[in-house]
Motif scaffolding. Structure first.
Motif, mmCIF file in Angstrom:
data_model
loop_
_atom_site.group_PDB
_atom_site.id
_atom_site.type_symbol
_atom_site.label_atom_id
_atom_site.label_comp_id
_atom_site.label_asym_id
_atom_site.label_seq_id
_atom_site.Cartn_x
_atom_site.Cartn_y
_atom_site.Cartn_z
ATOM 1 N N PHE A 71 9.347 15.973 -12.184
ATOM 2 C CA PHE A 71 8.863 15.020 -13.181
ATOM 3 C C PHE A 71 8.865 13.664 -12.495
ATOM 4 O O PHE A 71 9.915 13.153 -12.106
ATOM 5 N N ILE A 72 7.688 13.104 -12.288
ATOM 6 C CA ILE A 72 7.527 11.923 -11.443
ATOM 7 C C ILE A 72 7.121 10.711 -12.275
ATOM 8 O O ILE A 72 6.237 10.804 -13.137
ATOM 9 N N ILE A 73 7.785 9.596 -12.010
ATOM 10 C CA ILE A 73 7.476 8.334 -12.686
ATOM 11 C C ILE A 73 7.110 7.321 -11.604
ATOM 12 O O ILE A 73 7.978 6.887 -10.832
ATOM 13 N N LYS A 74 5.857 6.952 -11.532
ATOM 14 C CA LYS A 74 5.430 5.994 -10.522
ATOM 15 C C LYS A 74 5.796 4.573 -10.944
ATOM 16 O O LYS A 74 6.036 4.281 -12.120
ATOM 17 N N LYS A 75 5.815 3.684 -9.978
ATOM 18 C CA LYS A 75 6.199 2.300 -10.257
ATOM 19 C C LYS A 75 5.273 1.655 -11.276
ATOM 20 O O LYS A 75 5.696 0.819 -12.085
ATOM 21 N N ASP A 76 4.005 2.065 -11.295
ATOM 22 C CA ASP A 76 3.055 1.472 -12.240
ATOM 23 C C ASP A 76 3.176 2.055 -13.646
ATOM 24 O O ASP A 76 2.404 1.696 -14.544
ATOM 25 N N GLY A 77 4.137 2.980 -13.857
ATOM 26 C CA GLY A 77 4.358 3.554 -15.180
ATOM 27 C C GLY A 77 3.671 4.882 -15.411
ATOM 28 O O GLY A 77 3.860 5.509 -16.458
ATOM 29 N N THR A 78 2.874 5.328 -14.471
ATOM 30 C CA THR A 78 2.236 6.642 -14.592
ATOM 31 C C THR A 78 3.300 7.729 -14.531
ATOM 32 O O THR A 78 4.190 7.701 -13.677
ATOM 33 N N VAL A 79 3.194 8.681 -15.447
ATOM 34 C CA VAL A 79 4.167 9.772 -15.536
ATOM 35 C C VAL A 79 3.425 11.104 -15.481
ATOM 36 O O VAL A 79 2.459 11.317 -16.210
ATOM 37 N N TYR A 80 3.890 12.011 -14.617
ATOM 38 C CA TYR A 80 3.246 13.317 -14.510
ATOM 39 C C TYR A 80 4.207 14.315 -13.871
ATOM 40 O O TYR A 80 5.241 13.941 -13.320
ATOM 41 N N SER A 81 3.863 15.599 -13.955
ATOM 42 C CA SER A 81 4.675 16.655 -13.348
ATOM 43 C C SER A 81 3.896 17.323 -12.230
ATOM 44 O O SER A 81 2.674 17.468 -12.316
ATOM 45 N N GLU A 82 4.611 17.725 -11.185
ATOM 46 C CA GLU A 82 4.005 18.414 -10.044
ATOM 47 C C GLU A 82 4.836 19.639 -9.697
ATOM 48 O O GLU A 82 6.070 19.602 -9.747
ATOM 49 N N GLU A 83 4.153 20.724 -9.327
ATOM 50 C CA GLU A 83 4.861 21.915 -8.853
ATOM 51 C C GLU A 83 5.318 21.675 -7.414
ATOM 52 O O GLU A 83 4.497 21.450 -6.535
ATOM 53 N N ILE A 84 6.616 21.743 -7.195
ATOM 54 C CA ILE A 84 7.181 21.513 -5.874
ATOM 55 C C ILE A 84 7.508 22.842 -5.187
ATOM 56 O O ILE A 84 7.206 23.060 -4.026
ATOM 57 N N ARG A 85 8.122 23.725 -5.927
ATOM 58 C CA ARG A 85 8.423 25.083 -5.455
ATOM 59 C C ARG A 85 7.801 26.066 -6.434
ATOM 60 O O ARG A 85 7.760 25.805 -7.642
ATOM 61 N N ILE B 114 0.835 -1.207 0.000
ATOM 62 C CA ILE B 114 0.000 0.000 0.000
ATOM 63 C C ILE B 114 0.871 1.260 0.000
ATOM 64 O O ILE B 114 0.602 2.217 -0.722
ATOM 65 N N ILE B 115 1.923 1.252 0.835
ATOM 66 C CA ILE B 115 2.830 2.400 0.885
ATOM 67 C C ILE B 115 3.456 2.645 -0.479
ATOM 68 O O ILE B 115 3.526 3.780 -0.952
ATOM 69 N N ALA B 116 3.904 1.577 -1.113
ATOM 70 C CA ALA B 116 4.528 1.710 -2.434
ATOM 71 C C ALA B 116 3.568 2.349 -3.437
ATOM 72 O O ALA B 116 3.989 3.123 -4.303
ATOM 73 N N LYS B 117 2.296 2.070 -3.299
ATOM 74 C CA LYS B 117 1.300 2.614 -4.214
ATOM 75 C C LYS B 117 0.930 4.056 -3.866
ATOM 76 O O LYS B 117 0.762 4.901 -4.742
ATOM 77 N N ASP B 118 0.841 4.363 -2.576
ATOM 78 C CA ASP B 118 0.281 5.651 -2.138
ATOM 79 C C ASP B 118 1.316 6.699 -1.750
ATOM 80 O O ASP B 118 0.950 7.822 -1.386
ATOM 81 N N LEU B 119 2.586 6.360 -1.788
ATOM 82 C CA LEU B 119 3.624 7.296 -1.363
ATOM 83 C C LEU B 119 3.504 8.626 -2.116
ATOM 84 O O LEU B 119 3.449 8.660 -3.348
#
Length: 633
Positions: free
Chosen positions: A298-312, A215-220
């Motif tokens: 630029f984030i790549i999740k273990k399941d292959g989902t790729v997306y960008s998030e504003e961090i700063r 669950i942690i691996a999925k929801d981190l």
């Protein structure tokens, strides 16, 4: 660049989106990702020659199987040595049972290189020593997959002292005092906290420990971790990270100081420090390679989902102009044109320096990175000459005859390859600082290209930092050709201020422009200005970085750029050089015209994009006055 300086690191990240069997079937080898990473690193070898590292991560292995591997080298040929170690595993198998090397299931279980994620790094050391422990990727290990962290970046933090104190306040005991360790531990701390939070939440919901790991691996929440970790960072950075369970990210600073690019299709995700590297390795059009936006991850999740998030929150874009002038590969379509434009824009100053005498001037460049600016300069010179020829023909009007026409049209831009760099000799000298007397032989010249006592010699370089190689080598060698005048042209403006965001230029005393301004102050009886600046700088030494002002600007204020250039010419011409010498620098205005989208010009203007920059220049000036030969951060 004639002056040797160390600079940017390089990052390379490969995430395979298909099983290894897919690449074996389509490309004939499960090593498809490994081969791509090797090419990404080799194509960026200019960005790091102090060390190289490679880390791999495998998905879904049974407990007890090693799923993280790392190879690092700080040898003379680090990339070669890293991949030689990797290939050692392959060669051993080929000798015993070559069929196993094509068995993807066996390879995944047994070979470190058969992985789903590859993280590569090329190092130019600016903080810390040359020890192998400073070679990235760095690792933070744990028995919980989602607490493992591998980190590699192109970055310098200006406030390591503050970050170090924060770690101590968090209860940690850092093993090193460096920006790489503080960044690793800061991200690691909030990675641990996020893991612990999710563990408690799911434990309260009745899940077993084994179920909670999945669950942690999925929801981190990668965004949350990076936001918390980076809130105190002051510097330029492009940082790549891989978590043990399979998530990965690349984060860029909010000013966009350090570069990072990516490409994604349904087979692979590729990240590197430079666009043309990805283009070449993946055979892509430039438009398909995207820039990671400042302040984003630029984030790549273990399941292959790729997306960008504003961090700063993104700030005014201050991407490094030195990338455009010198450091990045000139094969980038935009950088190539910008470098040519830098050469074109220098022509009015060049014409003034040679008193408009094109016929008696030879034009050349200092190899090799200034070659593109040279092409732009020659293009503009040709246009200038054509205009002059046209005007002369029109002025003659009905008096024009065949003889006059031939005389006018016979004029041409005289281009020669004058300077030749001995790469092997330079490498040998760099390894033994005691052989300074050999510096004068790093370059050689082509004899018979200049008419003695008649011709001017114009030679372009991309930048002049210390001027040491010019004074001790290049000018002396060029003078052997016995030109009437030597004009050295810099496609960048005068470098006046230290860098603190990734390039190893931290000492004011190293800059010939700074030396020239100080000498001018002394010669003009205004040495009191130096003392006043020291007092003001010293008084703010212990202030928070946000309150520090860059008073070093006042060193240059009394003089025009032309006056400083003239003094630099005096400083760089030794008594052994018989020809007249003039140094011509690019203007700030022309730099911005040529590179409109990359306005990070703190080297030239002292306008630092972060408060830490002012802190560094303040410290650097204090060090200069107090005679401390040490870096300012």
């Amino acid at each position: 660049m004639s002056d040797k300086i160390t600079h940017e690191c390089g990052i390379a990240l490969i995430r395979l989106l298909k099983p290894l069997e897919y690449y074996q079937a389509k490309y004939g080898s499960w090593m498809y990702g490994l081969h791509k990473l090797y090419l990404l690193m080799e194509k960026q070898h200019n960005r790091g020659q102090d060390g190289a590292g490679l880390a791999t991560l495998k998905f879904d292995l049974e407990p007890g199987k090693k799923y993280i591997h790392r190879f690092r080298s700080n040898g003379e040929s680090p990339i070669k040595e890293v991949f030689a170690e990797v290939n050692g595993f392959h060669n051993a198998i080929v000798e015993k049972n070559p069929d196993l090397l094509n068995d993807t299931s066996w390879a995944k279980e047994n070979l470190p290189s058969a992985a789903d994620i590859y993280l590569g790094h090329l190092r130019y050391g600016t903080f810390g020593g040359d020890d192998i422990e400073f070679v990235q990727p760095l690792m933070r290990e744990n028995n919980w997959k989602s607490r493992n962290l591998m980190l590699a970046g192109n970055f310098n933090m200006t406030n390591v002292d503050e970050l170090f104190k924060v770690l101590i306040e968090l209860g940690q005991n850092p093993k090193e005092y460096s920006d790489t360790v503080t960044v690793l531990e800061k991200v690691g701390h909030f990675l641990d906290e996020e893991n612990q939070l999710l563990f408690r939440q799911n434990k309260n919901d009745g899940f077993t420990n084994k179920e909670i790991s999945a669950i942690i691996a999925k929801d981190l929440d990668i965004k949350k971790i990076l936001q918390e970790a980076s809130k105190d960072w002051d510097g330029g950075y492009a940082i790549a990270g891989v978590l043990g369970h399979g998530d990965a990210f690349v984060m860029r600073d909010p000013h966009g100081i350090r570069p990072a690019y990516y490409y994604k299709d349904d087979e692979i995700v590729v990240v590197a420090s430079e666009r043309p590297v990805i283009q070449t390795v993946m055979n892509l059009e430039a438009e398909k390679v995207k820039e990671i936006n400042p302040g984003e991850a630029f984030i790549i999740k273990k399941d292959g989902t790729v997306y960008s998030e504003e961090i700063r929150v993104p700030q005014k874009r201050s991407s490094c102009s030195f990338e455009r002038i010198y450091f990045s590969r000139g094969s980038d379509k935009d950088i190539y044109q910008e470098r040519k434009q830098l050469g074109r824009l220098l022509v009015p100053q060049i014409m003034k320096a040679i008193d408009n005498d094109i016929e008696n001037t030879v034009f050349s460049f200092i190899p090799n990175t200034s070659e593109t600016a040279f092409y732009g300069m020659v293009d503009e010179l040709k246009s200038h000459l054509l205009s002059e020829q046209k005007k002369e023909i029109l002025d003659l009007s009905d008096k024009l005859n065949e003889k006059e026409y031939d005389r006018i049209m016979h004029k041409k831009i005289r281009v020669e390859k004058i300077a030749i760099k001995d790469i092997k000799l330079r490498t040998f000298i760099a390894q033994d600082k005691g052989r300074n007397d050999m510096v004068g032989h790093v370059y050689d010249v082509t004899y018979g290209t200049v008419r003695e006592g008649v011709d001017n010699l114009v030679i372009i370089d991309d930048s002049i930092v210390r001027g040491t190689t010019l004074r001790e080598s290049i000018l002396k060698i060029l003078d052997r050709l016995k030109p009437k005048k030597i004009v050295v042209v810099s496609s960048s403006p005068q470098i006046r201020y230290p860098d603190c965001y990734g390039i190893d230029m931290a000492k004011l005393s190293d800059f010939v422009a700074f030396k020239a301004a100080v000498d001018l102050l002394k010669e003009s009886g205004r040495e009191n200005i130096i003392n006043e600046i020291y007092k003001k700088s010293k008084s703010q030494e212990n202030l928070p970085k946000e309150q520090i002002v860059n008073y070093v600007k006042e060193i240059y204020k009394p003089f025009t750029p032309e006056e400083i250039s003239a003094k630099i010419s005096d400083l760089l011409k030794s008594n052994e050089v018989r020809a007249d010498v003039e140094i011509v620098f690019q203007t700030i205005e022309n730099l911005h015209t040529a590179c409109p989208n990359d306005t990070g010009d703190w080297y030239f203007t002292g306008k630092y994009p972060t408060p830490g920059g002012n802190k560094v220049v303040n410290k650097s000036f204090i060090n200069f006055i107090e005679g401390k030969n040490q870096r300012a951060y």
